[in-house]
Design an enzyme around this catalytic site. Structure first.
Site, PDB file in Angstrom:
ATOM      1  NE  ARG A   1      27.448 -25.221 -19.835  1.00 54.39           N
ATOM      2  CZ  ARG A   1      27.323 -24.862 -18.557  1.00 54.39           C
ATOM      3  NH1 ARG A   1      26.308 -24.090 -18.201  1.00 54.39           N
ATOM      4  NH2 ARG A   1      28.202 -25.261 -17.657  1.00 54.39           N
TER       5      ARG A   1
ATOM      6  CE  LYS B   1      31.402 -24.269 -14.744  1.00 55.78           C
ATOM      7  NZ  LYS B   1      30.428 -23.905 -13.665  1.00 55.78           N
TER       8      LYS B   1
ATOM      9  CE1 TYR C   1      26.385 -18.357 -14.510  1.00 53.44           C
ATOM     10  CE2 TYR C   1      26.864 -19.698 -16.442  1.00 53.44           C
ATOM     11  CZ  TYR C   1      25.960 -19.007 -15.657  1.00 53.44           C
ATOM     12  OH  TYR C   1      24.637 -18.956 -16.017  1.00 53.44           O
TER      13      TYR C   1
ATOM     14  CG  HIS D   1      30.562 -20.565  -9.568  1.00 58.18           C
ATOM     15  ND1 HIS D   1      29.341 -20.226  -9.018  1.00 58.18           N
ATOM     16  CD2 HIS D   1      30.308 -20.972 -10.841  1.00 58.18           C
ATOM     17  CE1 HIS D   1      28.388 -20.428  -9.921  1.00 58.18           C
ATOM     18  NE2 HIS D   1      28.942 -20.864 -11.025  1.00 58.18           N
TER      19      HIS D   1
ATOM     20  CD  GLU E   1      29.521 -16.529 -10.475  1.00 58.93           C
ATOM     21  OE1 GLU E   1      30.585 -16.589  -9.841  1.00 58.93           O
ATOM     22  OE2 GLU E   1      29.468 -16.580 -11.734  1.00 58.93           O
TER      23      GLU E   1
ATOM     24  CG  ASP F   1      29.134 -24.769 -10.245  1.00 57.17           C
ATOM     25  OD1 ASP F   1      30.204 -25.310 -10.548  1.00 57.17           O
ATOM     26  OD2 ASP F   1      28.152 -24.744 -11.004  1.00 57.17           O
TER      27      ASP F   1
END
Length: 372
Positions: free
Chosen positions: A15, A75, A94, A96, A118, A270
């Site tokens: 991505r 990511k 993101y 996490h 997120e 994740d």
């Protein structure tokens, strides 16, 4: 503002943070965009597509990280990327953080303002930047699980939907949020025998009305988990506590009691995973076996369908990227509804309470951190 789009370097991640269409929105507003060469190839966007809309395509990540004021990724930043971040720079991606103390320490040390997709909040209290990838991951979980049930993959050799005269696979979905709902839609559509476990009666009622008698709705207790996990051919772990580590709902003892060749797909990986026997895997080596049960625990599942995932993600992130570029991070965080919920680190302070609790780090409230 100078906005940077580096190439993703996480294993098998194809991505990209911004599509050419999204870049065009920024350049048309007078912003400069630096795109690392070949960053978009995995999602189907050649360098020329970015150049055609006014981006500057540069070799390697060094220029992107050195010059950009706002970095837009997909990511969580890997160690070499975290080493390039600096105070005064904004990272939008993101993160996490809850299960990842090394990343948290590095981001705090960088002093950068890091905003996590997120944990950005919607007007309805939902998670609008997590939802599109949750939809993709939920749908993919059934595809992946069905493949893992095939005997050459170590599975029990059961066809998910069965055939006339032969029973379909039994699928248990734990968690009826966005991931779970999309997993159910795929599993029911393929003709599986599907059950959903959730602790919210309202969620169970909503799903019962949507799917009717094709779905068994079960209130989640320990006894129910024992029954529906041990009897399943495929279990989808779809639980989420926003910003926090996922609860380990399926114990190793439960895994030991499952049928040989059954499959676990942990979409919560994740956030650390909801099966005690889970550990993160990659698209290159997606599965492993514990107690004769196949585990699929890929931490970036939507990366396997990068064109769909990138387009879906950009549909929801672009308004926030525009606001960050137009206003700067602090003003945007204070003015755009829900964006402040996405702030995870700022000038060496951890501002996501659930992550701080999970990691045992000091927590500083967002508003307080921004005022320092």
């Amino acid at each position: 503002m100078i906005v940077g789009v580096p190439k993703e370097i996480k294993n098998e991640e194809r991505r990209v943070g911004m599509t050419p269409g999204s870049v065009r929105e920024l350049t048309s507003r007078g912003h400069s965009v630096l795109v690392e060469g070949s960053a978009g190839l995995g999602s189907g966007y050649p360098d020329s597509a970015y150049a055609d809309v006014g981006a500057k395509v540069v070799d390697g990540p060094d220029t992107v990280f050195a010059e950009a004021e706002l970095i837009v990724k997909v990511k969580e930043p890997q160690a070499p990327e975290r080493a390039r971040l600096r105070e005064g720079q904004t990272l939008f991606t993101y993160l996490h953080l809850a299960p990842d103390p090394d990343q948290a320490r590095d981001l705090l040390a960088s002093g950068a303002t890091c905003i996590a997709y997120e944990t950005v909040l919607g007007r309805d209290g939902g998670l609008p930047l997590l939802a599109p990838m949750s939809k993709v991951a939920g749908r993919m979980s059934i595809q992946a699980g069905a493949h893992c049930l095939e005997a050459p993959q170590g599975g029990s050799g059961i066809l998910l939907g069965g055939v006339p005269g032969v029973a379909p696979a039994k699928v248990t979905v734990i968690g009826g949020g966005v991931v779970g709902t999309n997993a159910i839609e795929m599993a029911v559509g393929l003709g599986a025998d599907v059950a959903i476990l959730d602790r919210s009666v309202d969620v169970l009622d909503r799903l019962a009305r949507r799917f009717g008698p094709a779905l068994r709705t079960v209130y989640s207790t320990q006894a129910a988990l024992d029954e529906w996990v041990l009897g399943a051919d495929l279990v989808i772990g779809a639980v989420l506590v926003p910003g926090a580590a996922a609860p380990r709902l399926v114990t190793e003892e439960m895994v030991k009691g499952m049928k040989s060749g059954s499959v676990l797909v942990d979409v919560a990986i994740d956030q650390g995973g909801c099966f005690q026997t889970s550990h993160a895997t990659t698209h290159a080596e997606p599965t492993y076996v514990v107690h004769d049960v196949v585990h699929y625990c890929v931490a970036n599942m939507p990366g396997a369908v990068p064109h769909t995932s990138t387009e879906a993600l950009n549909d929801v992130t672009l308004p926030y990227v525009i606001a960050l570029a137009d206003q700067g991070a602090v003003d945007a965080l204070n003015s755009v509804p829900g964006l402040l919920g996405g702030l995870n680190t700022h000038k060496g302070m951890l501002t996501e309470e659930a992550a701080a609790d999970a990691l045992g780090f000091e927590f500083v409230a967002e508003a307080e951190a921004l005022s320092r």
